[in-house]
Design a protein around this motif. Structure first.
Motif, PDB file in Angstrom:
ATOM      1  N   PRO A  97      52.728 -70.179  14.705  1.00 48.88           N
ATOM      2  CA  PRO A  97      51.596 -70.083  15.627  1.00 48.88           C
ATOM      3  C   PRO A  97      52.032 -70.199  17.084  1.00 48.88           C
ATOM      4  CG  PRO A  97      51.172 -71.664  13.862  1.00 48.88           C
ATOM      5  CD  PRO A  97      52.626 -71.338  13.809  1.00 48.88           C
ATOM      6  N   PHE A 101      48.311 -73.978  19.689  1.00 51.06           N
ATOM      7  CA  PHE A 101      47.283 -73.450  18.776  1.00 51.06           C
ATOM      8  C   PHE A 101      46.340 -74.543  18.298  1.00 51.06           C
ATOM      9  CE2 PHE A 101      50.244 -75.192  15.750  1.00 51.06           C
ATOM     10  CZ  PHE A 101      49.475 -75.565  14.664  1.00 51.06           C
ATOM     11  N   ARG A 104      43.077 -75.104  20.217  1.00 54.51           N
ATOM     12  CA  ARG A 104      42.072 -74.036  20.223  1.00 54.51           C
ATOM     13  C   ARG A 104      41.479 -73.949  18.818  1.00 54.51           C
ATOM     14  NH1 ARG A 104      46.467 -72.221  23.310  1.00 54.51           N
ATOM     15  NH2 ARG A 104      47.449 -71.190  21.513  1.00 54.51           N
ATOM     16  N   GLU A 106      39.325 -72.206  17.064  1.00 49.22           N
ATOM     17  CA  GLU A 106      39.278 -70.987  16.258  1.00 49.22           C
ATOM     18  C   GLU A 106      40.664 -70.611  15.734  1.00 49.22           C
ATOM     19  OE1 GLU A 106      37.802 -66.308  16.710  1.00 49.22           O
ATOM     20  OE2 GLU A 106      37.104 -67.850  18.121  1.00 49.22           O
ATOM     21  N   GLU A 107      41.666 -70.727  16.592  1.00 56.69           N
ATOM     22  CA  GLU A 107      43.030 -70.390  16.178  1.00 56.69           C
ATOM     23  C   GLU A 107      43.557 -71.404  15.156  1.00 56.69           C
ATOM     24  OE1 GLU A 107      47.412 -69.385  18.150  1.00 56.69           O
ATOM     25  OE2 GLU A 107      45.692 -69.860  19.431  1.00 56.69           O
ATOM     26  N   TYR A 108      43.248 -72.667  15.383  1.00 61.03           N
ATOM     27  CA  TYR A 108      43.666 -73.729  14.448  1.00 61.03           C
ATOM     28  C   TYR A 108      43.067 -73.469  13.067  1.00 61.03           C
ATOM     29  CZ  TYR A 108      45.249 -78.564  13.491  1.00 61.03           C
ATOM     30  OH  TYR A 108      45.895 -79.679  13.031  1.00 61.03           O
TER      31      TYR A 108
END
Length: 218
Positions: A97, A101, A104, A106-108
């Motif tokens: 990642p 990450f 954030r 959504e990214e997590y």
């Protein structure tokens, strides 16, 4: 040593360590301190060695492995190296990642969803302590039958992005010098300002504890 130092001053870090099923000593000063204290640990067990031996075991058992961590592209390169070494290994995914990450949402979530959907038997998680332990804590409830190993920079070592110290430096407890020379800006404060005094204090404390124990048994 750096992990032990963090644990000594950070209750959250200690909680992550306590949640681990197995804890091994990756650091010569830990072995020295245990011997001085008279309660010698059996051996140093570096994550950069375990990633190879565990992968060999997983390949032999037909179990699946996932690589999570390292700089962008690193996990993919590590997967190629593992396939070269162990043709029968079942690698079900890899992901490196982007930096930050985990800050954030959504990214997590997307990272965790990718690992969960692969349903691996073992995940090597290489983000450094305690970030990798936080990621493991988030994944564990969703993959209760999966084993997770926090492996620090081991994925980078497998990929060849980072080089390990020569054998003589590893055996003599000087591997940290090799890493310091490779990454001075990142590691000089950690190794020389924070960890070195703590290591000396640990060794001295181990000696005092042994002397006190021996004195008390006379």
């Amino acid at each position: 040593m750096d992990i032990l130092h963090r644990v000594a001053r950070d209750p959250e870090a200690r909680a992550h360590l306590d949640a681990s099923s197995i804890v091994v000593a990756d650091g010569k000063p830990l072995i020295w301190a245990s011997k001085i204290a008279g309660t010698a640990l059996p051996a140093r067990v570096p994550g950069s060695d375990l990633i190879w031996s565990l992968s060999a075991g997983m390949a032999g058992a037909g179990r699946s492995v996932y690589l999570l961590g390292g700089e962008p592209g690193t996990a993919e390169m590590a997967e190629e190296k593992l396939r070269e070494r162990f043709p029968d290994i079942k690698l079900v995914g890899h992901l490196s990642p982007s930096f930050g990450f985990d800050t954030r949402a959504e990214e997590y979530d997307a990272v965790c969803d990718a690992v969960v959907s692969a349903a691996p038997d073992l995940v090597f998680v290489g983000f450094g302590f305690p970030k990798q332990e936080r990621v493991i804590a988030r994944l564990r409830p969703r993959l209760p039958q999966t084993w997770f190993m926090g492996c620090g920079a081991a994925i980078g070592f497998v990929a060849g992005v980072h080089s390990r110290a020569p054998g003589w430096m590893q055996h003599s407890g000087l591997e940290w010098v090799h890493r310091l020379l490779l990454e001075p800006r990142r590691l000089v404060r950690r190794y020389l300002v924070d960890d070195a005094p703590y290591a000396l204090g640990l060794l001295a404390g181990s000696a005092r504890a042994r002397l006190s124990r021996n004195g008390g048994t006379r």
